[in-house]
Design an enzyme around this catalytic site. Structure first.
Site, PDB file in Angstrom:
ATOM      1  N   ARG A  41       0.835  -1.191   0.000  1.00 19.95           N
ATOM      2  CA  ARG A  41       0.000   0.000   0.000  1.00 19.95           C
ATOM      3  C   ARG A  41       0.872   1.243   0.000  1.00 19.95           C
ATOM      4  NH1 ARG A  41      -0.941   2.441   4.857  1.00 19.95           N
ATOM      5  NH2 ARG A  41      -3.122   2.835   4.383  1.00 19.95           N
ATOM      6  N   LEU A  42       0.250   2.340  -0.377  1.00 21.18           N
ATOM      7  CA  LEU A  42       0.815   3.670  -0.191  1.00 21.18           C
ATOM      8  C   LEU A  42      -0.181   4.466   0.634  1.00 21.18           C
ATOM      9  CD1 LEU A  42       2.241   4.701  -3.699  1.00 21.18           C
ATOM     10  CD2 LEU A  42       3.557   4.323  -1.614  1.00 21.18           C
ATOM     11  N   ASP A  43       0.289   5.208   1.607  1.00 25.05           N
ATOM     12  CA  ASP A  43      -0.611   6.013   2.421  1.00 25.05           C
ATOM     13  C   ASP A  43      -1.314   7.060   1.562  1.00 25.05           C
ATOM     14  OD1 ASP A  43      -0.025   4.856   5.002  1.00 25.05           O
ATOM     15  OD2 ASP A  43       1.943   5.785   4.807  1.00 25.05           O
ATOM     16  N   LYS A  44      -2.413   7.570   2.079  1.00 28.14           N
ATOM     17  CA  LYS A  44      -3.196   8.561   1.357  1.00 28.14           C
ATOM     18  C   LYS A  44      -2.365   9.779   0.976  1.00 28.14           C
ATOM     19  CE  LYS A  44      -7.563  11.153   1.644  1.00 28.14           C
ATOM     20  NZ  LYS A  44      -8.758  11.441   2.477  1.00 28.14           N
ATOM     21  N   ARG A 146       4.627   3.603   7.032  1.00 27.88           N
ATOM     22  CA  ARG A 146       5.120   4.982   7.015  1.00 27.88           C
ATOM     23  C   ARG A 146       6.623   5.046   7.330  1.00 27.88           C
ATOM     24  NH1 ARG A 146       0.990   8.516   6.511  1.00 27.88           N
ATOM     25  NH2 ARG A 146       2.175  10.292   7.303  1.00 27.88           N
TER      26      ARG A 146
END
Length: 208
Positions: A41-44, A146
Site C-alpha cells: 500500500r501507499l498512504d493517502k 510509514r
C-alpha cells in the site's frame, strides 16, 4: 476462472490504496476487475508506484521480507541533510512500529542535485520561506508502515512530499499522475526480478 491481470498505476496524493470507503479510492482511477487488489500500500498522503493484481503468487513473493526487494522513494524533506545524516539513514535508525521500537535495515540514501521532474502536487506543498527543503532518494529492502517518513523524521528532516519511484526495475518513469497501465506477466515478472527458485518452490507447493 478469471484471467490473471496486472496493472501498474501512479497513485495520486489523496487517494486511498483500496477500493472501498468513499470517493477518494482506487475506483476513481479506472474500471478494474473485481478480484484485483493492491500489493502492499501507499498512504493517502503518499504518491507513486502501486501494483494491482489478482496474482496470489506475485503478492506472496513481493510481501515476503526474505527476498529483500528494493523499493526506491523520492522524498522532499524539510531542511538540508548533511552527509552524516544520510549515513545514519543508510546504517539504520530507530523508528516506532506497532510492536515497539524497530531498527531499520541498511538502506541507500542520496541527496539529489536537482528536484525530480514530478508534476506539482495537488494540493501543493506548503512552503516556509525561512526553511529550505531538499530532495533525497531512499532505497529500502523492507516496508514498514510509514517507514520513510519515520526515518527522515528520526534524523531531523520531516518529509514534505513522498513519491515511490520504483520496485526493483519497475518504475513510474513516463507515467502521468493517476495513469494506469496494464502489463503482461512476463514483462512485470522480469522487471520485478521474480526469482526462478521461488517459482519452482511455489509450483511444488501448489502440486502437493
Amino acid at each position: 476462472m478469471q484471467a490473471i491481470r496486472y496493472f501498474v498505476i501512479y497513485k495520486p496524493f489523496g487517494i486511498l490504496s483500496q477500493f472501498s470507503g468513499g470517493e477518494d479510492t482506487l475506483k476513481s482511477l479506472g474500471d478494474f476487475p473485481s478480484d484485483v487488489y493492491p500489493i502492499g500500500r501507499l498512504d493517502k498522503d503518499s504518491e507513486g508506484l502501486l501494483i494491482l493484481t489478482n496474482d496470489k503468487t506475485l503478492n506472496h513473493y513481493l510481501l515476503n521480507p526474505k527476498f529483500h526487494h528494493q523499493r526506491t522513494y523520492f522524498a522532499q524533506v524539510e531542511g538540508i541533510p548533511e552527509p552524516e545524516d544520510l549515513k545514519k539513514l543508510e546504517s539504520g535508525v530507530d523508528i516506532s512500529i506497532e510492536t515497539g521500537t524497530y531498527r531499520t535495515k541498511k538502506a541507500i540514501a542520496l541527496k539529489l542535485a536537482h528536484p525530480p521532474a514530478f508534476p506539482e502536487r495537488n494540493p501543493p506543498i506548503r512552503y516556509r520561506k525561512s526553511v529550505p527543503d531538499t530532495w533525497i532518494s531512499l532505497t529500502l529492502i523492507e516496508g514498514k508502515n510509514r517507514q520513510v517518513r519515520k526515518m527522515t523524521a528520526a534524523v531531523g528532516f520531516p518529509t514534505l512530499r513522498l513519491v515511490r519511484w520504483s520496485v526493483e526495475n519497475l518504475t513510474i518513469e513516463g507515467f502521468l499522475v493517476g495513469e494506469v497501465r496494464e502489463m503482461e506477466k512476463d514483462e512485470i515478472y522480469r522487471l520485478l526480478r521474480v526469482q526462478k527458485i521461488f517459482l519452482k518452490q511455489e509450483g511444488k507447493r501448489n502440486k502437493s
